[in-house]
Design a protein around this motif. Structure first.
Motif, PDB file in Angstrom:
ATOM      1  N   ILE A   5       0.624 -43.816 -25.772  1.00  7.95           N
ATOM      2  CA  ILE A   5      -0.263 -43.006 -24.927  1.00  7.95           C
ATOM      3  C   ILE A   5       0.334 -41.628 -24.615  1.00  7.95           C
ATOM      4  O   ILE A   5      -0.259 -40.842 -23.869  1.00  7.95           O
ATOM      5  N   LYS A   6       1.510 -41.333 -25.168  1.00  7.50           N
ATOM      6  CA  LYS A   6       2.178 -40.057 -24.899  1.00  7.50           C
ATOM      7  C   LYS A   6       1.242 -38.896 -25.208  1.00  7.50           C
ATOM      8  O   LYS A   6       0.613 -38.829 -26.270  1.00  7.50           O
ATOM      9  N   GLY A   7       1.113 -37.966 -24.258  1.00 12.02           N
ATOM     10  CA  GLY A   7       0.245 -36.802 -24.437  1.00 12.02           C
ATOM     11  C   GLY A   7      -1.170 -37.015 -23.957  1.00 12.02           C
ATOM     12  O   GLY A   7      -1.953 -36.061 -23.867  1.00 12.02           O
ATOM     13  N   SER A   8      -1.514 -38.246 -23.611  1.00 11.57           N
ATOM     14  CA  SER A   8      -2.867 -38.530 -23.129  1.00 11.57           C
ATOM     15  C   SER A   8      -2.920 -38.408 -21.608  1.00 11.57           C
ATOM     16  O   SER A   8      -1.899 -38.242 -20.939  1.00 11.57           O
ATOM     17  N   GLY A   9      -4.101 -38.531 -21.060  1.00 13.58           N
ATOM     18  CA  GLY A   9      -4.265 -38.434 -19.610  1.00 13.58           C
ATOM     19  C   GLY A   9      -3.642 -39.603 -18.869  1.00 13.58           C
ATOM     20  O   GLY A   9      -3.369 -39.508 -17.661  1.00 13.58           O
ATOM     21  N   LYS A  10      -3.423 -40.713 -19.574  1.00 15.43           N
ATOM     22  CA  LYS A  10      -2.845 -41.894 -18.936  1.00 15.43           C
ATOM     23  C   LYS A  10      -1.315 -41.803 -18.799  1.00 15.43           C
ATOM     24  O   LYS A  10      -0.715 -42.544 -18.025  1.00 15.43           O
ATOM     25  N   ALA A  11      -0.705 -40.924 -19.566  1.00 16.74           N
ATOM     26  CA  ALA A  11       0.756 -40.918 -19.669  1.00 16.74           C
ATOM     27  C   ALA A  11       1.431 -40.508 -18.361  1.00 16.74           C
ATOM     28  O   ALA A  11       2.484 -41.041 -18.003  1.00 16.74           O
ATOM     29  N   GLU A  12       0.824 -39.565 -17.637  1.00 17.07           N
ATOM     30  CA  GLU A  12       1.497 -39.039 -16.445  1.00 17.07           C
ATOM     31  C   GLU A  12       1.807 -40.132 -15.423  1.00 17.07           C
ATOM     32  O   GLU A  12       2.949 -40.287 -14.986  1.00 17.07           O
ATOM     33  N   LEU A  13       0.799 -40.910 -15.039  1.00 15.29           N
ATOM     34  CA  LEU A  13       1.013 -41.978 -14.064  1.00 15.29           C
ATOM     35  C   LEU A  13       1.958 -43.038 -14.613  1.00 15.29           C
ATOM     36  O   LEU A  13       2.834 -43.537 -13.891  1.00 15.29           O
ATOM     37  N   ALA A  14       1.790 -43.372 -15.907  1.00 11.79           N
ATOM     38  CA  ALA A  14       2.631 -44.412 -16.515  1.00 11.79           C
ATOM     39  C   ALA A  14       4.108 -43.992 -16.501  1.00 11.79           C
ATOM     40  O   ALA A  14       4.995 -44.791 -16.174  1.00 11.79           O
ATOM     41  N   GLU A  15       4.395 -42.741 -16.829  1.00 10.83           N
ATOM     42  CA  GLU A  15       5.780 -42.278 -16.857  1.00 10.83           C
ATOM     43  C   GLU A  15       6.369 -42.206 -15.450  1.00 10.83           C
ATOM     44  O   GLU A  15       7.564 -42.479 -15.254  1.00 10.83           O
ATOM     45  N   PHE A  16       5.543 -41.841 -14.485  1.00  7.53           N
ATOM     46  CA  PHE A  16       6.024 -41.797 -13.094  1.00  7.53           C
ATOM     47  C   PHE A  16       6.348 -43.215 -12.620  1.00  7.53           C
ATOM     48  O   PHE A  16       7.409 -43.453 -12.017  1.00  7.53           O
ATOM     49  N   ASN A  17       5.452 -44.153 -12.889  1.00 12.12           N
ATOM     50  CA  ASN A  17       5.700 -45.550 -12.513  1.00 12.12           C
ATOM     51  C   ASN A  17       6.904 -46.124 -13.252  1.00 12.12           C
ATOM     52  O   ASN A  17       7.679 -46.912 -12.684  1.00 12.12           O
ATOM     53  N   TYR A  18       7.055 -45.720 -14.499  1.00  8.14           N
ATOM     54  CA  TYR A  18       8.181 -46.190 -15.321  1.00  8.14           C
ATOM     55  C   TYR A  18       9.511 -45.777 -14.681  1.00  8.14           C
ATOM     56  O   TYR A  18      10.446 -46.588 -14.578  1.00  8.14           O
ATOM     57  N   ALA A  19       9.587 -44.527 -14.235  1.00 10.27           N
ATOM     58  CA  ALA A  19      10.808 -44.048 -13.569  1.00 10.27           C
ATOM     59  C   ALA A  19      11.044 -44.820 -12.272  1.00 10.27           C
ATOM     60  O   ALA A  19      12.163 -45.264 -11.981  1.00 10.27           O
ATOM     61  N   TYR A  20       9.980 -45.015 -11.502  1.00 13.98           N
ATOM     62  CA  TYR A  20      10.112 -45.731 -10.227  1.00 13.98           C
ATOM     63  C   TYR A  20      10.472 -47.208 -10.451  1.00 13.98           C
ATOM     64  O   TYR A  20      11.197 -47.807  -9.635  1.00 13.98           O
ATOM     65  N   ALA A  21       9.969 -47.798 -11.529  1.00  9.55           N
ATOM     66  CA  ALA A  21      10.300 -49.203 -11.811  1.00  9.55           C
ATOM     67  C   ALA A  21      11.802 -49.360 -12.041  1.00  9.55           C
ATOM     68  O   ALA A  21      12.420 -50.328 -11.579  1.00  9.55           O
ATOM     69  N   HIS A  22      12.402 -48.393 -12.722  1.00 14.52           N
ATOM     70  CA  HIS A  22      13.856 -48.424 -12.909  1.00 14.52           C
ATOM     71  C   HIS A  22      14.569 -48.222 -11.566  1.00 14.52           C
ATOM     72  O   HIS A  22      15.589 -48.866 -11.297  1.00 14.52           O
ATOM     73  N   PHE A  23      14.022 -47.345 -10.748  1.00 17.19           N
ATOM     74  CA  PHE A  23      14.625 -47.125  -9.435  1.00 17.19           C
ATOM     75  C   PHE A  23      14.552 -48.399  -8.584  1.00 17.19           C
ATOM     76  O   PHE A  23      15.526 -48.770  -7.926  1.00 17.19           O
ATOM     77  N   ARG A  24      13.398 -49.063  -8.594  1.00 16.94           N
ATOM     78  CA  ARG A  24      13.216 -50.270  -7.780  1.00 16.94           C
ATOM     79  C   ARG A  24      14.137 -51.409  -8.229  1.00 16.94           C
ATOM     80  O   ARG A  24      14.489 -52.269  -7.434  1.00 16.94           O
ATOM     81  N   THR A  25      14.530 -51.396  -9.505  1.00 19.17           N
ATOM     82  CA  THR A  25      15.448 -52.424 -10.001  1.00 19.17           C
ATOM     83  C   THR A  25      16.900 -51.924  -9.967  1.00 19.17           C
ATOM     84  O   THR A  25      17.775 -52.524 -10.597  1.00 19.17           O
ATOM     85  N   LYS A  26      17.131 -50.820  -9.249  1.00 15.37           N
ATOM     86  CA  LYS A  26      18.473 -50.262  -9.003  1.00 15.37           C
ATOM     87  C   LYS A  26      19.179 -49.807 -10.277  1.00 15.37           C
ATOM     88  O   LYS A  26      20.405 -49.806 -10.348  1.00 15.37           O
ATOM     89  N   ARG A  27      18.399 -49.407 -11.265  1.00 18.57           N
ATOM     90  CA  ARG A  27      18.974 -48.793 -12.469  1.00 18.57           C
ATOM     91  C   ARG A  27      18.926 -47.276 -12.247  1.00 18.57           C
ATOM     92  O   ARG A  27      18.106 -46.569 -12.834  1.00 18.57           O
ATOM     93  N   TYR A  28      19.833 -46.803 -11.374  1.00 14.23           N
ATOM     94  CA  TYR A  28      19.702 -45.454 -10.844  1.00 14.23           C
ATOM     95  C   TYR A  28      19.947 -44.358 -11.887  1.00 14.23           C
ATOM     96  O   TYR A  28      19.302 -43.309 -11.842  1.00 14.23           O
ATOM     97  N   ILE A  29      20.859 -44.587 -12.805  1.00  9.01           N
ATOM     98  CA  ILE A  29      21.121 -43.569 -13.824  1.00  9.01           C
ATOM     99  C   ILE A  29      19.898 -43.384 -14.719  1.00  9.01           C
ATOM    100  O   ILE A  29      19.481 -42.253 -15.002  1.00  9.01           O
ATOM    101  N   GLU A  30      19.325 -44.512 -15.163  1.00  8.93           N
ATOM    102  CA  GLU A  30      18.120 -44.427 -15.989  1.00  8.93           C
ATOM    103  C   GLU A  30      16.963 -43.811 -15.194  1.00  8.93           C
ATOM    104  O   GLU A  30      16.221 -42.968 -15.713  1.00  8.93           O
ATOM    105  N   ALA A  31      16.827 -44.228 -13.941  1.00 10.15           N
ATOM    106  CA  ALA A  31      15.753 -43.688 -13.105  1.00 10.15           C
ATOM    107  C   ALA A  31      15.892 -42.181 -12.964  1.00 10.15           C
ATOM    108  O   ALA A  31      14.901 -41.438 -13.074  1.00 10.15           O
TER     109      ALA A  31
END
Length: 308
Positions: free
Chosen positions: A62-88
């Motif tokens: 979905i990269k480049g589509s209208g759906k990508a923005e929310l998905a990438e933001f959630n993806y970063a937060y999902a790493h943060f919520r699982t304490k993978r801080y460097i990846e987040a």
């Protein structure tokens, strides 16, 4: 086990089996819309590890589509919520660089800094990652000076600076302890430089009084143990450090000790001056006698030549 308990157990087991089966099917699915919706649903439900797995599959598609923005933001937060801080931190920064005009851009840049801050180690460990966190926080503060998170960023910076201060103070104490070893010369020099650098780096530190006192101690001991030609220069430097201490910390509990060290240093410097003058006088006398002897020899040889 009662029948009621049996029914409850069977019901829960069925739900678990269904849930696992559903996720297994999603992992194998190529229905990208279904994967996208499921990844968002798992994220909303707090199933962040499952969300990450599905986002890993769907994001390249979905990269480049209208759906990508929310998905990438959630993806970063999902790493943060699982304490993978460097990846987040990396994913939040990528999001900001990609969607810097997004309403979520400010939050993403702050979360990049906050993730690095949470990953920074205790003061007694290597602080390179902490310096990366400081740079990230400063970038956020420069980019969004009106942000609601600005004051929070200042608090984070202050906390990290305190860790740097504690780290530097620990290193200073280490050098000081090493001056008591078998070969203190190099460590005396290292102490003097280290203590001075600490005061420059942390001018408001509560540790400056203690290190300034140790600087007087170390510099005086260094001068006392120096070779003759270096004593004068180093005793004079030690006296300068003592004068600076008395000016900066007139109410210090170390003031009397500094005064005593200063008196001893002056006495030893005066002794050095006396020995130096005596040495100069003896050297001058030796030179005079040598010149006289040389002249007498030349006169004697001249008389012999005249006699011949």
């Amino acid at each position: 086990m009662t029948k009621v308990h049996q029914y409850i157990f069977i019901f829960l087991a069925s739900l678990l089996t269904f849930g696992c089966g559903e996720f297994y099917k999603l992992e194998k699915s190529t229905n990208w819309d279904e994967l996208y919706e499921a990844a968002n649903r798992y994220y909303d439900e707090g199933e962040h590890n499952k969300a990450i797995i599905l986002y890993d599959r769907v994001l390249p598609v979905i990269k480049g589509s209208g759906k990508a923005e929310l998905a990438e933001f959630n993806y970063a937060y999902a790493h943060f919520r699982t304490k993978r801080y460097i990846e987040a931190a990396e994913y939040f920064k990528t999001f900001f660089d990609t969607y810097n005009r997004s309403p979520l851009a400010e939050e993403a840049l702050f979360m990049n800094a906050y993730s690095l801050y949470l990953d920074s180690p205790d003061f007694n460990l290597d602080q390179r990652s902490s310096r990366e966190a400081v740079n990230a926080i400063q970038l956020f503060m420069n980019r969004f000076p009106e942000s609601d998170s600005y004051e929070r960023s200042i608090t984070m910076i202050d906390d990290l600076q305190k860790r740097f201060e504690e780290k530097a103070f620990t290193e200073s104490k280490m050098y000081y302890r090493l001056t008591e070893g078998l070969f203190p010369g190099d460590f005396y020099r290292a102490c003097i430089v280290n203590f001075q650098n600490f005061a420059k780096s942390f001018p408001d530190s509560d540790y400056n009084e203690e290190l300034a006192f140790k600087l007087v101690e170390v510099s005086t001991a260094y001068a006392d143990r120096s070779v003759f030609d270096k004593k004068e220069e180093r005793f004079e430097q030690a006296l300068e450090f003592a004068d600076d201490f008395e000016k900066k910390f007139p109410e210090s509990e170390h003031l009397k000790d500094v005064s005593n060290i200063k008196s001893e240093a002056k006495a030893k410097l005066d002794d050095h001056y006396t020995i130096k003058e005596q040495y100069k006088a003896r050297t001058a006398e030796a030179i005079r006698l040598r010149e006289e002897e040389k002249k007498d020899q030349e006169d004697s040889e001249a008389l012999k030549e005249e006699g011949n």
